[in-house]
Design a protein around this motif. Structure first.
Motif, PDB file in Angstrom:
ATOM      1  N   CYS A  26     -50.956 -26.823  14.611  1.00  0.00           N
ATOM      2  CA  CYS A  26     -49.667 -27.487  14.860  1.00  0.00           C
ATOM      3  C   CYS A  26     -48.503 -26.621  14.385  1.00  0.00           C
ATOM      4  O   CYS A  26     -47.503 -26.474  15.092  1.00  0.00           O
ATOM      5  CB  CYS A  26     -49.624 -28.854  14.172  1.00  0.00           C
ATOM      6  N   GLU A  27     -48.636 -26.045  13.194  1.00  0.00           N
ATOM      7  CA  GLU A  27     -47.591 -25.159  12.660  1.00  0.00           C
ATOM      8  C   GLU A  27     -47.384 -23.952  13.568  1.00  0.00           C
ATOM      9  O   GLU A  27     -46.259 -23.508  13.774  1.00  0.00           O
ATOM     10  CB  GLU A  27     -47.941 -24.693  11.255  1.00  0.00           C
ATOM     11  N   SER A  28     -48.461 -23.422  14.117  1.00  0.00           N
ATOM     12  CA  SER A  28     -48.351 -22.251  14.990  1.00  0.00           C
ATOM     13  C   SER A  28     -47.669 -22.587  16.312  1.00  0.00           C
ATOM     14  O   SER A  28     -47.240 -21.689  17.032  1.00  0.00           O
ATOM     15  CB  SER A  28     -49.731 -21.635  15.256  1.00  0.00           C
ATOM     16  N   GLN A  29     -47.560 -23.863  16.619  1.00  0.00           N
ATOM     17  CA  GLN A  29     -46.942 -24.325  17.865  1.00  0.00           C
ATOM     18  C   GLN A  29     -45.501 -24.793  17.653  1.00  0.00           C
ATOM     19  O   GLN A  29     -44.938 -25.470  18.499  1.00  0.00           O
ATOM     20  CB  GLN A  29     -47.763 -25.485  18.455  1.00  0.00           C
ATOM     21  N   LYS A  30     -44.917 -24.474  16.509  1.00  0.00           N
ATOM     22  CA  LYS A  30     -43.561 -24.924  16.178  1.00  0.00           C
ATOM     23  C   LYS A  30     -42.615 -24.743  17.354  1.00  0.00           C
ATOM     24  O   LYS A  30     -42.650 -23.734  18.028  1.00  0.00           O
ATOM     25  CB  LYS A  30     -43.045 -24.148  14.979  1.00  0.00           C
ATOM     26  N   GLY A  31     -41.791 -25.729  17.592  1.00  0.00           N
ATOM     27  CA  GLY A  31     -40.862 -25.700  18.703  1.00  0.00           C
ATOM     28  C   GLY A  31     -41.425 -26.356  19.954  1.00  0.00           C
ATOM     29  O   GLY A  31     -40.684 -26.754  20.839  1.00  0.00           O
TER      30      GLY A  31
END
Length: 112
Positions: A61-66
């Protein structure tokens, strides 16, 4: 009882999935929800276990920020959390027994 079509529950924690398969399943479900344009939030049940799946989901989820309006950890999911309130309002306040329970076994993804 009317089915809430804006709020989806995805249980990847009780199926014995490997981390890679669980993340792949999550990616497919998120992509389908985004392209279908009806689902506004996904409750991901990753479980407690040893914590690898929880960490993997939250790292993904963090890697998909934005890509998402918000990622809400189950520990923060309550009526005093502004993003929780906004997400639930957009989803027509679905019934969710985890509201206010500080359940670390779930993560909520609020889609655009």
């Amino acid at each position: 009882m009317k089915l809430n079509t804006k709020f989806k529950i995805l249980d990847i924690g009780h199926r014995g999935f490997s981390l890679d398969y669980a993340i792949s399943t999550l990616e497919v479900e998120v992509s389908n929800a985004v392209h279908g344009n009806k689902i506004k939030a996904i409750k991901v049940i990753h479980g407690h276990g040893r914590g690898a799946l929880k960490a993997g989901v939250r790292d993904w989820c963090e890697s998909q920020k934005g890509r998402f309006q918000a990622i809400i950890k189950g520990e923060d999911y309550d009526i005093f959390h502004s993003e929780t309130v906004a997400m639930r309002t957009e989803c027509n306040s679905p019934y969710d027994p985890d509201l206010g329970r500080k359940n670390g076994a779930v993560t909520y993804i609020w889609l655009w």
